[in-house]
Design a protein around this motif. Structure first.
Motif, mmCIF file in Angstrom:
data_model
loop_
_atom_site.group_PDB
_atom_site.id
_atom_site.type_symbol
_atom_site.label_atom_id
_atom_site.label_comp_id
_atom_site.label_asym_id
_atom_site.label_seq_id
_atom_site.Cartn_x
_atom_site.Cartn_y
_atom_site.Cartn_z
ATOM 1 N N GLY A 3 0.783 -1.152 -0.003
ATOM 2 C CA GLY A 3 -0.084 0.052 -0.009
ATOM 3 C C GLY A 3 0.753 1.164 -0.107
ATOM 4 N N ILE A 4 0.175 2.399 0.201
ATOM 5 C CA ILE A 4 1.052 3.630 0.458
ATOM 6 C C ILE A 4 2.022 3.789 1.475
ATOM 7 C CG2 ILE A 4 0.405 6.096 0.737
ATOM 8 C CD1 ILE A 4 -2.241 5.958 -0.446
ATOM 9 N N GLY A 5 3.214 4.223 1.224
ATOM 10 C CA GLY A 5 3.981 4.301 1.992
ATOM 11 C C GLY A 5 5.090 3.051 2.246
ATOM 12 N N LYS A 6 4.908 1.905 1.498
ATOM 13 C CA LYS A 6 5.563 0.625 1.364
ATOM 14 C C LYS A 6 7.105 0.914 1.656
ATOM 15 C CE LYS A 6 6.715 -3.409 -1.477
ATOM 16 N NZ LYS A 6 6.304 -4.020 -2.587
ATOM 17 N N GLY A 7 7.628 0.052 2.434
ATOM 18 C CA GLY A 7 9.057 0.248 2.781
ATOM 19 C C GLY A 7 9.523 1.199 4.008
ATOM 20 N N MET A 22 0.768 15.031 16.346
ATOM 21 C CA MET A 22 0.624 16.201 15.647
ATOM 22 C C MET A 22 0.405 16.005 14.298
ATOM 23 S SD MET A 22 3.258 18.964 17.446
ATOM 24 C CE MET A 22 2.813 20.372 16.467
ATOM 25 N N VAL A 23 1.325 15.333 13.679
ATOM 26 C CA VAL A 23 0.955 14.948 12.196
ATOM 27 C C VAL A 23 -0.124 14.122 11.707
ATOM 28 C CG1 VAL A 23 2.281 13.621 10.326
ATOM 29 C CG2 VAL A 23 3.842 14.824 11.716
ATOM 30 N N CYS A 57 -3.780 8.471 1.642
ATOM 31 C CA CYS A 57 -2.833 8.525 2.665
ATOM 32 C C CYS A 57 -3.622 8.475 4.185
ATOM 33 C CB CYS A 57 -1.775 9.414 2.686
ATOM 34 S SG CYS A 57 -0.604 9.267 1.343
ATOM 35 N N ALA A 58 -4.365 9.686 4.195
ATOM 36 C CA ALA A 58 -5.093 9.873 5.635
ATOM 37 C C ALA A 58 -5.884 8.568 5.848
ATOM 38 C CB ALA A 58 -5.875 11.116 5.347
ATOM 39 N N ASP A 59 -6.650 8.117 4.805
ATOM 40 C CA ASP A 59 -7.713 6.955 5.028
ATOM 41 C C ASP A 59 -6.907 5.768 5.615
ATOM 42 O OD1 ASP A 59 -9.821 8.567 4.409
ATOM 43 O OD2 ASP A 59 -9.999 7.853 2.262
ATOM 44 N N GLN A 60 -5.693 5.409 5.066
ATOM 45 C CA GLN A 60 -4.878 4.394 5.377
ATOM 46 C C GLN A 60 -3.884 4.661 6.478
ATOM 47 O OE1 GLN A 60 -2.761 2.348 1.885
ATOM 48 N NE2 GLN A 60 -4.331 2.940 0.700
ATOM 49 N N LEU A 67 1.127 8.133 7.888
ATOM 50 C CA LEU A 67 1.348 9.414 8.478
ATOM 51 C C LEU A 67 2.322 10.101 7.501
ATOM 52 C CD1 LEU A 67 1.861 8.783 12.116
ATOM 53 C CD2 LEU A 67 -0.279 9.361 10.826
ATOM 54 N N SER A 68 2.181 11.451 7.081
ATOM 55 C CA SER A 68 3.107 12.075 5.847
ATOM 56 C C SER A 68 3.232 13.589 6.229
ATOM 57 C CB SER A 68 2.501 11.653 4.579
ATOM 58 O OG SER A 68 3.160 12.563 3.648
ATOM 59 N N LEU A 69 4.488 13.990 5.855
ATOM 60 C CA LEU A 69 4.696 15.387 5.727
ATOM 61 C C LEU A 69 5.145 15.806 4.338
ATOM 62 C CD1 LEU A 69 6.589 16.072 9.116
ATOM 63 C CD2 LEU A 69 4.199 17.015 8.642
ATOM 64 N N ASN A 70 4.691 14.970 3.369
ATOM 65 C CA ASN A 70 5.437 15.022 1.958
ATOM 66 C C ASN A 70 4.860 16.423 1.342
ATOM 67 O OD1 ASN A 70 6.839 13.007 2.262
ATOM 68 N ND2 ASN A 70 5.481 11.628 1.082
#
Length: 455
Positions: free
Chosen positions: A222-226, A264-265, A301-304, A307-310
């Protein structure tokens, strides 16, 4: 000798007196229950009042006071006296003082309705710029160094010793065993890796990061693999996070900061998702300018709960810096590393090695600059195309040069090998063995062979 009554002492005594009066009243209320006015004789009522007055007076005499009797209204905080104004009532409640033994009670709604100056919040206003950064300008405008020519010269000399440093065109895939300084694709990964590397060795920070990998795993699909499963870290008890990174040092404070950052993220990610789903035109400017595909990706990303700051990639360097330093434990140095290595922006991060050498070179005022003000100054003075290479070269030199290391001196091994920038620096401060080094003898010819034989 009379005892001096200060404001704090007077306030305490007034509060004690009020408590004594109340206690006396409660004691008599227990022994002589209140009677209705029609059944209570004047003599009985007078007797009770006299007894209460007598006991209250005896309580009062137990509190030592200077003679003659003083006017407490001149000593209590806020000049609180027998005649209490509405403003003084508010302050009386704050100090816990009572008027005539009767509580001065004002509810919060009434307090704020009075709009008195005394009702201003005592909380300190959050600083908009907690590190006093001065983006675009230097805190030392009268300090002309370093000039672009000086930067070019130092870069050339250090390159002869440490090799050429070229910024990568692409960011390498993240390592699960080495933290590095944020040279990874994910902004959140870069931020946390740099946080873990602070105030410790590279080996220790690698142990801490590997502890998180082993404890919480990585995303395999999925999103963020690795990437490390940061949401699992966020939801874990603080004790588990502490145990995972304790081998890296400073685990107590770093685990708390790490958890706070992830919370926070997560909150920010969900707030951005809501704005995108509702299609609102308000919110961060970078959301409005996103393409439809980018919007759907961020929602996914948010649904799964990835966590991201991209989204910081789309901000200006100054905006990204402002966003990064708002997180606990993230100062200008850590934020600058994320900007330089992950966001690939020209940014001159200043660590202890760089700060030391820049002071010796005279690039910052040696007696006025701090690491933070040095960052603001050098960010303006150093040409953008040299920021990446000089950052790396200074760190390599500060760690390896026998004369420019943090703990060294004329008796240290390798001192006689010289230094390629010896003719440019003025070393100050105590060195190894308590020896304070004097300014070095300047070399007449800067092409003199360096300690590794290169010119």
């Amino acid at each position: 000798m009379e005892r001096r009554i200060t404001r704090s002492v007077a306030a305490k005594e007034a509060a004690s007196l009020a408590a004594a009066i109340k206690a006396s009243g409660e004691e008599f209320a227990t022994k002589w229950p209140k009677r209705s006015s029609e059944n209570e004789s004047p003599d009985t009522q007078s007797s009770l009042e006299n007894n209460l007055k007598t006991i209250s007076t005896s309580k009062l005499h137990k509190i030592k006071r200077p003679a003659p009797k003083i006017d407490i209204s001149d000593e209590l905080p806020h000049n609180l006296g027998s005649s209490i104004t509405s403003k003084q009532k508010t302050n009386a409640m704050h100090w816990g003082v009572k008027e005539g033994g009767i509580d001065v009670k004002i509810n919060r709604a009434q307090q704020y309705a009075t709009n008195e100056p005394a009702l201003k919040s005592t909380k300190k206003a959050k600083k908009a710029n907690p590190y006093r950064l001065t983006p675009g300008s230097t805190p030392f405008p009268d300090w002309p160094q370093p000039t672009p020519e000086a930067c070019e010269e130092v870069s050339r000399l250090l390159t002869t010793v440490h090799g050429e440093v070229v910024p990568p065109t692409t960011i390498p895939e993240p390592s699960l065993t080495v933290t590095g300084c944020g040279e990874v694709p994910s902004v959140l990964d870069a931020l946390i890796r740099t946080l873990l590397s602070g105030a410790t060795s590279g080996n220790n920070s690698a142990l801490a990061f590997n502890g998180l990998v082993q404890k919480f795993g990585v995303l395999h699909a999925g999103i963020g693999k690795g990437s490390v499963n940061w949401d699992a870290v966020r939801q874990a008890p603080l004790k588990d996070v502490f145990e995972a990174i304790k081998s890296g040092g400073l685990a107590d404070i770093k685990s708390k900061n790490l958890k706070a950052i992830l919370d926070m993220v997560h909150k920010e990610n969900q707030e951005r998702r809501e704005i995108l789903v509702k299609g609102e035109d308000t919110g961060p400017s970078d959301l409005i300018d996103k393409s439809e595909g980018s919007k759907q990706y961020e929602i996914a990303c948010a649904d799964q709960h990835f966590l991201s700051l991209n989204h910081l990639h789309s901000l200006s360097t100054e905006q990204a810096m402002e966003e990064l330093v708002k997180y606990p434990g993230i100062g200008p140095k850590t934020a600058a590393c994320v900007l330089l290595f992950c966001l690939q922006r020209p940014c001159f991060a200043v660590d202890t090695h760089i700060f030391r050498i820049c002071k010796w070179l005279g690039w910052v005022p040696p007696d006025k600059a701090t690491e933070i003000t040095a960052f603001s100054h050098l960010e303006v003075r150093i040409p953008n195309h040299l920021k990446y290479s000089l950052h790396q070269l200074f760190i390599r030199h500060g760690k390896s040069c026998p004369r420019c290391r943090a703990i060294t001196g004329q008796s240290s091994a390798g001192w006689d090998e010289g230094c390629v920038i010896d003719h440019l620096v003025n070393r100050t401060g105590k060195r190894k063995g308590g020896i304070a080094t004097s300014p070095p003898t300047k070399r007449k010819n800067s092409s003199r062979p360096s300690r590794n034989g290169k010119s």
